[in-house]
Design a protein around this motif. Structure first.
Motif, PDB file in Angstrom:
ATOM      1  N   LEU A  52       0.823  -1.222   0.000  1.00 44.95           N
ATOM      2  CA  LEU A  52       0.000   0.000   0.000  1.00 44.95           C
ATOM      3  C   LEU A  52       0.854   1.269   0.000  1.00 44.95           C
ATOM      4  N   LEU A  73       0.642  -2.399  -8.147  1.00 46.77           N
ATOM      5  CA  LEU A  73      -0.775  -2.675  -8.438  1.00 46.77           C
ATOM      6  C   LEU A  73      -0.993  -4.172  -8.685  1.00 46.77           C
ATOM      7  N   ARG A  76      -0.699  -6.108  -5.409  1.00 45.00           N
ATOM      8  CA  ARG A  76      -1.909  -5.992  -4.584  1.00 45.00           C
ATOM      9  C   ARG A  76      -3.059  -6.801  -5.176  1.00 45.00           C
ATOM     10  N   LYS A  77      -3.107  -6.828  -6.479  1.00 49.48           N
ATOM     11  CA  LYS A  77      -4.211  -7.489  -7.171  1.00 49.48           C
ATOM     12  C   LYS A  77      -4.114  -9.018  -7.061  1.00 49.48           C
ATOM     13  N   PHE A  90     -17.237  -2.352   1.276  1.00 46.99           N
ATOM     14  CA  PHE A  90     -17.999  -1.334   0.546  1.00 46.99           C
ATOM     15  C   PHE A  90     -19.352  -1.202   1.235  1.00 46.99           C
ATOM     16  N   ILE A 105     -12.322  -7.852  -9.122  1.00 43.67           N
ATOM     17  CA  ILE A 105     -11.186  -6.918  -9.246  1.00 43.67           C
ATOM     18  C   ILE A 105      -9.858  -7.685  -9.231  1.00 43.67           C
ATOM     19  N   THR A 106      -9.754  -8.656  -8.329  1.00 42.50           N
ATOM     20  CA  THR A 106      -8.478  -9.388  -8.220  1.00 42.50           C
ATOM     21  C   THR A 106      -8.360 -10.508  -9.265  1.00 42.50           C
TER      22      THR A 106
ATOM     23  N   ILE B 333     -10.186   0.820  -0.193  1.00 42.76           N
ATOM     24  CA  ILE B 333     -10.432  -0.617  -0.371  1.00 42.76           C
ATOM     25  C   ILE B 333     -10.199  -1.013  -1.826  1.00 42.76           C
ATOM     26  N   LEU B 334     -10.717  -0.178  -2.718  1.00 41.57           N
ATOM     27  CA  LEU B 334     -10.557  -0.486  -4.149  1.00 41.57           C
ATOM     28  C   LEU B 334      -9.070  -0.538  -4.522  1.00 41.57           C
ATOM     29  N   LEU B 335      -8.316   0.449  -4.031  1.00 40.24           N
ATOM     30  CA  LEU B 335      -6.884   0.484  -4.352  1.00 40.24           C
ATOM     31  C   LEU B 335      -6.148  -0.705  -3.719  1.00 40.24           C
ATOM     32  N   SER B 336      -6.547  -1.072  -2.490  1.00 41.53           N
ATOM     33  CA  SER B 336      -5.872  -2.197  -1.826  1.00 41.53           C
ATOM     34  C   SER B 336      -6.173  -3.524  -2.528  1.00 41.53           C
ATOM     35  N   LEU B 337      -7.312  -3.538  -3.224  1.00 48.92           N
ATOM     36  CA  LEU B 337      -7.649  -4.761  -3.982  1.00 48.92           C
ATOM     37  C   LEU B 337      -6.942  -4.792  -5.341  1.00 48.92           C
ATOM     38  N   GLY B 338      -6.292  -3.696  -5.664  1.00 48.00           N
ATOM     39  CA  GLY B 338      -5.555  -3.643  -6.922  1.00 48.00           C
ATOM     40  C   GLY B 338      -6.356  -3.046  -8.078  1.00 48.00           C
ATOM     41  N   GLU B 339      -7.392  -2.294  -7.745  1.00 50.86           N
ATOM     42  CA  GLU B 339      -8.163  -1.638  -8.803  1.00 50.86           C
ATOM     43  C   GLU B 339      -7.344  -0.490  -9.388  1.00 50.86           C
ATOM     44  N   LYS B 340      -7.432  -0.320 -10.711  1.00 50.29           N
ATOM     45  CA  LYS B 340      -6.678   0.755 -11.371  1.00 50.29           C
ATOM     46  C   LYS B 340      -7.302   2.104 -11.020  1.00 50.29           C
ATOM     47  N   ARG B 341      -6.427   3.110 -10.890  1.00 55.38           N
ATOM     48  CA  ARG B 341      -6.915   4.453 -10.538  1.00 55.38           C
ATOM     49  C   ARG B 341      -7.877   4.986 -11.601  1.00 55.38           C
ATOM     50  N   PRO B 464      -2.334   4.240  -1.503  1.00 57.74           N
ATOM     51  CA  PRO B 464      -3.478   3.645  -0.800  1.00 57.74           C
ATOM     52  C   PRO B 464      -3.334   3.715   0.723  1.00 57.74           C
TER      53      PRO B 464
END
Lengths: 218, 470
Positions: A52, A73, A76-77, A90, A105-106, B333-341, B464
């Protein structure tokens, strides 16, 4: 599996180091505890392991490759999942949708598999009815259980949990730890838990303490 | 859950935020639509004026040159002779595509034989100022190709009340149209026959085929030699026969299809003429008088559009930035899951676009009515100003008595033309076209994209970890 090499971190000025020259190694199939007093830098260290944030100095390697090389990225993914103290989910979604979103997402193996997500939720102690509820309608303990189930759904080999039992009662904390132990022992993942609680640390395979900017295995 | 579902769910669950954004976007889009409609209305009004405003070019003898010519030989006196226009040349010029129709005019003075002219005295003051005595015996016989293409008739100043107008086919006949007062005084009707005497003392019988009503009162035209009621319209050939000027005309007036091309037409037509003998004068005063206020409306519309888009972008950017700050946890959360900015920005943008699409329906329903209302008001107000300015100028000139009869007539025609155009513009209603709706969607989307890119930048470029360390 995960190794830190001469890892240092500071905010702003290099003189104000949180920790310096950290060399640690975490392997798969183990549950680790990172302990230390409040404000000592546990969360920052765990955030570095979860990709992070970037180290001020030194490197973190995953399976022999630096995170910068893998791509933060991408790391993390595909390789790491994080459980936070609070606000893990969420808020506008149901528990089930939270899992499905994380899986998509992952790009998890079971992405889109609602049955699998429900099964993971059940294993984490969330029944089908609660799974369809908006997460804001669940208790904090249930929310943490959903967060744990989410990490189980994703294919990451590393799970980093920052005070996962902080907002949870004793019984709930025990259940969450059991789930994390199962992830480590049954699924051969590398689980690293940051905690202040001695009883949590006691249930882990290895404990490393952050004290005066140095890490020490206990 | 796919990005699309996330967007729908986020909009649906966060009702308060969605309603707030809906209202803001509705207002922004409403103002943009009003601007677009205003611009479209001004554009259509300009098009309408271009095609319907009377623009004429008159070909006459070069009087200035003729006056210069008589003073050339020193010490000797010469009589002023004005060259007549050859109708054949006029026909050649009229073949140009810009010409809608043309009218050949030839005038002569005749005396009434079987009837009497209108002897009503004109306004005393006007007569006094002019210093000329009206010859009540004289009548003006004006030969024209067709009366419908005369400015007096096309601008609505004069109109046929009985019978019919003069046509091109009346050229060689003895058909005439007479003024209402003249008809009334002599109890003449359509079909009546009258006799006149030409300057060469030749008696001719003419047949009344139509009766017209003059637009301007006789008092306002007191500067001339004739009472306008004593103007008789006849075919050109009939007048030329009396004058012994066959194939010639005093002047030729070309009515143009489009007022914009008046100057271009004059330039083109001048090449076919001897400029020392003839002169071409364009009259696009109605078009010019209305073009300025309509262009003002168009400029205002563009300004409104620019302000709406700029202010809309600023307001929406501030709102997006505020919303993003409230959504830190979700973004973390989205960024920690690896979602693109960019995908996160796309989610925020899609949410706004979805709300914007619904808001556009609201903006369209309100904006079309409001836009038409405002544009009508603005166009009418600006056109009325132009009209009153023209009338004011004309009245001043009349008051100062510097204007000639022709100038007064031309100004009256311009006033009537402007008033007629104003009446037409009153009925102008712009319906929302797909093109305008497309522009609204494009501008709305542009505002949303800009607001998202600027409003999310400060959050999306953070690591993140920053979202979690509070």
């Amino acid at each position: 599996m995960l190794r830190t090499k001469k890892l240092s971190y500071w905010y702003g000025n290099a003189a104000n180091k949180l920790f310096d020259h950290v060399d640690l190694e975490f392997t798969a199939g183990h549950l680790y505890a990172v302990v230390g007093k409040s404000g000592v830098g546990k969360t920052t260290f765990l955030s570095l392991l979860a990709g992070l944030t970037r180290p001020s100095k030194g490197v973190i390697e995953f399976e022999g490759r630096g995170l910068a090389k893998i791509g933060m990225l991408n790391y993390r993914k595909r390789h790491v999942s994080m459980i936070f103290q609070t606000e893990n989910l969420f808020s506008y979604m149901s528990a089930l949708d939270n899992l499905l979103t994380a899986m998509e997402i992952t790009e998890a193996h079971h992405a889109g598999d609602q049955g699998y997500a429900l099964q993971q939720l059940e294993q984490s102690g969330i029944d089908r009815r609660s799974a369809q509820c908006r997460v804001t309608q669940l208790t904090l303990e249930q929310q943490q259980r959903v967060a744990v189930a989410r990490t189980m759904c994703c294919d990451s080999q590393i799970i980093v949990a920052d005070e996962p039992t902080n907002q949870v009662g004793q019984e709930g904390a025990g259940d969450i730890l059991e789930l994390l132990q199962a992830a480590a022992y049954e699924q051969q993942r590398c689980v690293i838990v940051g905690t202040k609680k001695v009883e949590v640390a006691k249930k882990c395979d290895a404990v490393v303490e952050l004290h005066q900017r140095k890490f020490e295995w206990l | 859950m796919s990005l699309r579902k996330r967007v729908f769910l986020n909009v649906k669950i966060n009702k308060g935020r969605s309603v707030g954004l809906f209202l803001v976007l509705s207002m922004i889009l409403l103002f943009i639509l009003v601007g677009l409609i205003l611009e479209q209305t001004a554009k259509e009004a300009i098009q309408r004026v271009k095609s319907s405003a009377n623009a004429t070019v008159t070909l006459t003898a070069n009087r200035e040159q003729a006056f210069r010519n008589i003073t050339k030989p020193k010490g000797t006196q010469q009589q002023l002779t004005l060259p007549a226009v050859r109708i054949a040349v006029a026909k050649k010029i009229a073949a140009a595509t810009a010409v809608k129709s043309y009218n050949v005019s030839s005038m002569t003075t005749v005396k009434a034989v079987s009837f009497s002219a209108v002897t009503e005295t004109a306004d005393a003051s006007a007569t006094h100022v002019s210093g000329r005595k009206q010859n009540t015996e004289n009548l003006s016989l004006l030969g024209v190709t067709r009366t419908t293409s005369l400015i007096a008739f096309s601008s609505g100043g004069s109109k046929i009340t009985q019978g019919r107008a003069l046509r091109a086919s009346d050229g060689r006949t003895r058909n005439i149209i007479i003024e209402e007062q003249l008809a009334k005084k002599n109890k003449l009707k359509v079909g009546s026959k009258i006799s006149i005497k030409s300057s060469s003392q030749k008696n001719i019988s003419l047949k009344v085929v139509g009766i017209y009503q003059g637009g301007a009162p006789a008092s306002s035209l007191a500067l001339g030699q004739m009472n306008t009621s004593n103007t008789i319209y006849a075919g050109v050939e009939t007048v030329n026969q009396l004058k012994n000027t066959n194939g010639m005309a005093d002047s030729v007036t070309f009515s143009l299809k489009n007022a914009v091309v008046a100057k271009k037409f004059v330039k083109m037509a001048s090449l076919q003429l001897d400029s020392s003998q003839y002169v071409l004068a364009a009259d696009d005063s109605v078009y010019r008088a209305l073009l300025t206020p309509l262009n003002n409306v168009r400029t205002f519309a563009k300004g409104l559009l620019l302000v709406s888009v700029s202010l809309g972008t600023i307001i929406l950017t501030i709102i997006v930035a505020a919303i993003m700050s409230k959504r830190r946890a979700e973004i973390g959360i989205l960024l920690s899951l690896g979602e693109k900015r960019m995908k996160i920005a796309a989610q925020v943008g899609s949410e706004l676009l979805l709300i914007g699409l619904v808001a556009s329906v609201m903006a369209v329903s309100g904006g079309t009515t409001l836009g038409n209302l405002i544009s009508k008001q603005l166009i009418q107000q600006n056109s009325a100003n132009a009209s009153s300015l023209t009338i004011g100028t004309a009245q001043n000139q009349q008051a100062e008595n510097n204007a000639t009869t022709e100038e007064v007539s031309a100004q009256t025609g311009t006033q009537q033309g402007i008033l007629r155009q104003n009446q037409q513009l009153k009925t102008l209603t712009v319906h929302l076209s797909w093109n305008t709706y497309g522009k609204l969607i494009v501008l709305g989307s542009l505002i949303i994209v800009l607001a998202v890119l600027i409003g999310t930048a400060h959050i999306l470029f953070l690591e993140p970890y920053r979202f979690m360390s509070r």
